[in-house]
Write a protein that holds these residues in place. Structure first.
Motif, mmCIF file in Angstrom:
data_model
loop_
_atom_site.group_PDB
_atom_site.id
_atom_site.type_symbol
_atom_site.label_atom_id
_atom_site.label_comp_id
_atom_site.label_asym_id
_atom_site.label_seq_id
_atom_site.Cartn_x
_atom_site.Cartn_y
_atom_site.Cartn_z
ATOM 1 N N CYS A 185 -7.697 7.562 0.158
ATOM 2 C CA CYS A 185 -7.184 6.390 1.126
ATOM 3 C C CYS A 185 -8.049 6.226 2.185
ATOM 4 O O CYS A 185 -8.619 4.903 2.723
ATOM 5 C CB CYS A 185 -5.864 6.618 1.625
ATOM 6 S SG CYS A 185 -4.685 6.393 0.007
ATOM 7 N N THR A 220 1.060 3.689 -3.386
ATOM 8 C CA THR A 220 0.406 4.819 -3.278
ATOM 9 C C THR A 220 1.491 6.106 -3.617
ATOM 10 O O THR A 220 1.151 7.139 -4.180
ATOM 11 C CB THR A 220 -0.205 4.923 -1.822
ATOM 12 O OG1 THR A 220 -1.025 3.936 -1.809
ATOM 13 C CG2 THR A 220 -0.889 6.233 -1.849
ATOM 14 N N ARG A 221 2.593 5.697 -3.126
ATOM 15 C CA ARG A 221 3.686 6.515 -3.495
ATOM 16 C C ARG A 221 4.052 6.911 -4.966
ATOM 17 O O ARG A 221 4.250 7.942 -5.498
ATOM 18 C CB ARG A 221 4.987 6.450 -2.695
ATOM 19 C CG ARG A 221 4.969 6.328 -1.075
ATOM 20 C CD ARG A 221 5.005 7.828 -0.619
ATOM 21 N NE ARG A 221 6.358 8.328 -0.914
ATOM 22 C CZ ARG A 221 6.797 9.614 -0.367
ATOM 23 N NH1 ARG A 221 5.836 10.318 0.019
ATOM 24 N NH2 ARG A 221 8.086 9.977 -0.660
ATOM 25 N N LEU A 274 -6.337 7.147 -8.444
ATOM 26 C CA LEU A 274 -5.334 8.178 -8.014
ATOM 27 C C LEU A 274 -5.139 8.927 -9.360
ATOM 28 O O LEU A 274 -4.870 10.259 -9.046
ATOM 29 C CB LEU A 274 -4.348 7.532 -7.373
ATOM 30 C CG LEU A 274 -4.180 7.683 -5.751
ATOM 31 C CD1 LEU A 274 -5.678 7.140 -5.208
ATOM 32 C CD2 LEU A 274 -3.068 7.017 -4.967
ATOM 33 N N ALA A 282 1.071 8.401 -6.538
ATOM 34 C CA ALA A 282 0.898 9.991 -6.151
ATOM 35 C C ALA A 282 2.054 10.682 -6.968
ATOM 36 O O ALA A 282 1.892 11.816 -7.475
ATOM 37 C CB ALA A 282 1.192 10.147 -4.517
ATOM 38 N N GLY A 321 0.803 -1.101 -0.018
ATOM 39 C CA GLY A 321 0.049 0.027 -0.092
ATOM 40 C C GLY A 321 0.964 1.263 -0.041
ATOM 41 O O GLY A 321 0.498 2.112 -0.908
ATOM 42 N N LEU A 373 1.650 8.547 2.056
ATOM 43 C CA LEU A 373 1.296 9.908 1.823
ATOM 44 C C LEU A 373 1.652 10.915 2.954
ATOM 45 O O LEU A 373 1.751 12.037 2.823
ATOM 46 C CB LEU A 373 -0.260 9.933 1.665
ATOM 47 C CG LEU A 373 -0.614 9.503 0.280
ATOM 48 C CD1 LEU A 373 -2.428 9.408 0.403
ATOM 49 C CD2 LEU A 373 0.042 10.054 -1.043
ATOM 50 N N ALA A 431 -4.998 0.497 2.075
ATOM 51 C CA ALA A 431 -4.863 2.029 1.961
ATOM 52 C C ALA A 431 -4.589 2.490 3.224
ATOM 53 O O ALA A 431 -3.915 3.799 3.146
ATOM 54 C CB ALA A 431 -6.532 2.259 1.927
ATOM 55 N N GLY A 465 -1.166 2.876 2.416
ATOM 56 C CA GLY A 465 -1.117 4.428 1.430
ATOM 57 C C GLY A 465 -1.164 5.409 2.208
ATOM 58 O O GLY A 465 -0.365 6.342 1.905
ATOM 59 N N PHE A 476 -7.690 1.156 -7.732
ATOM 60 C CA PHE A 476 -7.008 2.268 -7.003
ATOM 61 C C PHE A 476 -6.180 3.028 -7.878
ATOM 62 O O PHE A 476 -6.300 4.295 -7.840
ATOM 63 C CB PHE A 476 -6.269 1.531 -5.916
ATOM 64 C CG PHE A 476 -5.644 2.564 -4.740
ATOM 65 C CD1 PHE A 476 -6.380 3.346 -3.899
ATOM 66 C CD2 PHE A 476 -4.081 2.787 -4.962
ATOM 67 C CE1 PHE A 476 -5.842 4.127 -3.185
ATOM 68 C CE2 PHE A 476 -3.842 3.455 -3.977
ATOM 69 C CZ PHE A 476 -4.537 4.578 -3.121
ATOM 70 N N ALA A 533 -5.667 12.272 -3.004
ATOM 71 C CA ALA A 533 -5.036 11.176 -2.742
ATOM 72 C C ALA A 533 -5.217 10.504 -1.171
ATOM 73 O O ALA A 533 -5.832 9.494 -1.027
ATOM 74 C CB ALA A 533 -3.632 10.843 -3.023
ATOM 75 N N ARG A 534 -5.103 11.580 -0.605
ATOM 76 C CA ARG A 534 -5.543 11.061 1.033
ATOM 77 C C ARG A 534 -6.798 10.950 1.383
ATOM 78 O O ARG A 534 -7.187 10.124 2.052
ATOM 79 C CB ARG A 534 -4.963 12.028 1.947
ATOM 80 C CG ARG A 534 -4.923 11.940 3.511
ATOM 81 C CD ARG A 534 -4.314 12.998 4.069
ATOM 82 N NE ARG A 534 -4.244 12.520 5.761
ATOM 83 C CZ ARG A 534 -4.207 13.396 6.511
ATOM 84 N NH1 ARG A 534 -4.227 14.952 6.622
ATOM 85 N NH2 ARG A 534 -4.144 12.911 7.991
#
Length: 369
Positions: free
Chosen positions: A175, A61-62, A163, A65, A57, A218, A211, A214, A159, A171-172
């Motif tokens: 999540c 996510t990074r 994003l 993003a 996650g 973030l 998440a 994630g 996902f 994004a936040r």
């Protein structure tokens, strides 16, 4: 939410020290829970899965993003970024997974494998093992562990577009929405009294756990208290993940109820490691045995349920060789064989494909006119 606002190329991805070692620990947890079938160790595997989810996650996510920021900066397009993400993910997870299923598809023409019948092979090919188990109510033998891979792939498919097609500041919130929806789903299913299979393998609960990782990813750019990411704090979180499932949560049903707390602890640990790369705990995770095992942990995870000492004994007996071995020897031998298979797979199969995918996507995609 501010995410990596500095100018950055899409391939500017630093390796986070300690993560390979943490993957190794996660695999060891899972291996122990599967090879030692006493109830004492069952919940340890759940902790290993939570660590894998937290790591995936955070990293996914990074990456997404960062790609979204590049899109907003005009460095690439949304479709190009999405294609780049899926190509690299596919190169990492598809080859060894489908090679394994392909092997069993061919072998099943001659030998029966428990759980590899009916619609199960098709479900595995479609990354829907968890859905198959939920709908049929039956586990799939030594292929049971594929359910976690199915949830991760389902998460990627949903996902990534969310994003990349929404502003980076969302994004936040996305999540958080996944986490809340996962908690609500689990609570509702528990209240409805459904089976443990339905609760544990439900995609939405798994998405919530991913998440959480994630959210940790973030928040890496935010200042956190030094004590929270210190060596003692990292060690405490890691020990909690080891000791709690062996003591107060050793019953798997009880563990499932407290699974969200375990997931939060796993997400906290990956955040602590990423925020404090100079800690002694990270240095421990960076030791060569753990780092090397973590690098091939994906192959180890896929293979370990198919490597059995009793099969090795059966092969040896065909050559007229018999020997007596203590009961404790089987698991170490299975571990060595699993690591050996995963090492060969990594060196001659997985890594070359990943290198090709990286080379293909290395240049930043051209900006649409």
């Amino acid at each position: 939410m501010r995410v990596e606002l500095r100018p950055i190329r899409l391939d500017d991805e630093r390796r986070i020290r300690g993560f390979d070692g943490l993957r190794a620990i996660a695999f060891i947890f899972v291996f122990i829970s599967h090879k030692f079938h006493q109830g004492t160790y069952g919940s340890l595997g759940g902790d290993g899965v939570m660590l894998f989810f937290a790591l995936s996650g955070l990293l996914i996510t990074r990456i997404l993003a960062r790609t979204r920021v590049a899109i907003e900066a005009g460095e690439t397009t949304t479709l190009a970024g999405l294609g780049r993400f899926y190509l690299r993910r596919s190169a990492r997870i598809f080859p060894i997974y489908y090679a394994t299923i392909g092997f069993f598809l061919i072998a099943s023409l001659f030998v029966h494998f428990d759980g590899f019948e009916g619609g199960a092979p098709l479900a595995m090919l479609l990354y829907a093992t968890n859905i198959y188990v939920i709908t049929t109510g039956h586990w799939v033998g030594h292929f049971n562990h594929f359910w976690t891979l199915a949830i991760e792939e389902q998460f990627y498919l949903l996902f990534a577009p969310l994003l990349l097609f929404t502003p980076s500041k969302a994004a936040r919130h996305i999540c958080v929405a996944f986490v809340v929806l996962g908690l609500v789903t689990q609570a509702s299913l528990e209240w409805a009294g459904v089976s443990a299979k339905v609760v544990g393998l439900n995609p939405m609960t798994g998405f919530g756990y991913l998440a959480l990782g994630g959210l940790a990813g973030l928040n890496l750019d935010r200042r956190v208290p030094g004590w929270l990411v210190s060596t003692p704090a990292q060690t405490a979180a890691a020990l909690a993940l080891l000791i709690v499932p062996l003591t107060v949560l050793k019953d798997e049903i009880v563990w499932r109820i407290y699974a969200p707390a375990i997931a939060v602890t796993a997400a906290l640990l990956v955040l602590q490691i990423a925020e404090n790369q100079a800690s002694r705990f990270v240095a421990f995770l960076e030791t060569r045995p753990l780092r090397s095992l973590g690098r091939i942990s994906y192959g180890c995870y896929i293979f370990h349920e198919f490597v059995h000492f009793y099969d090795m004994e059966a092969v040896v007996r065909k050559f007229g060789i018999t020997f007596a071995t203590p009961d404790w020897i089987s698991a170490p031998i299975e571990l060595v064989a699993t690591v050996g298979l995963a090492t060969v797979s990594w060196r001659f199969f997985e890594r070359p494909i990943m290198a090709w995918a990286h080379q293909v996507t290395q240049k930043v995609a051209p900006v649409a006119a």
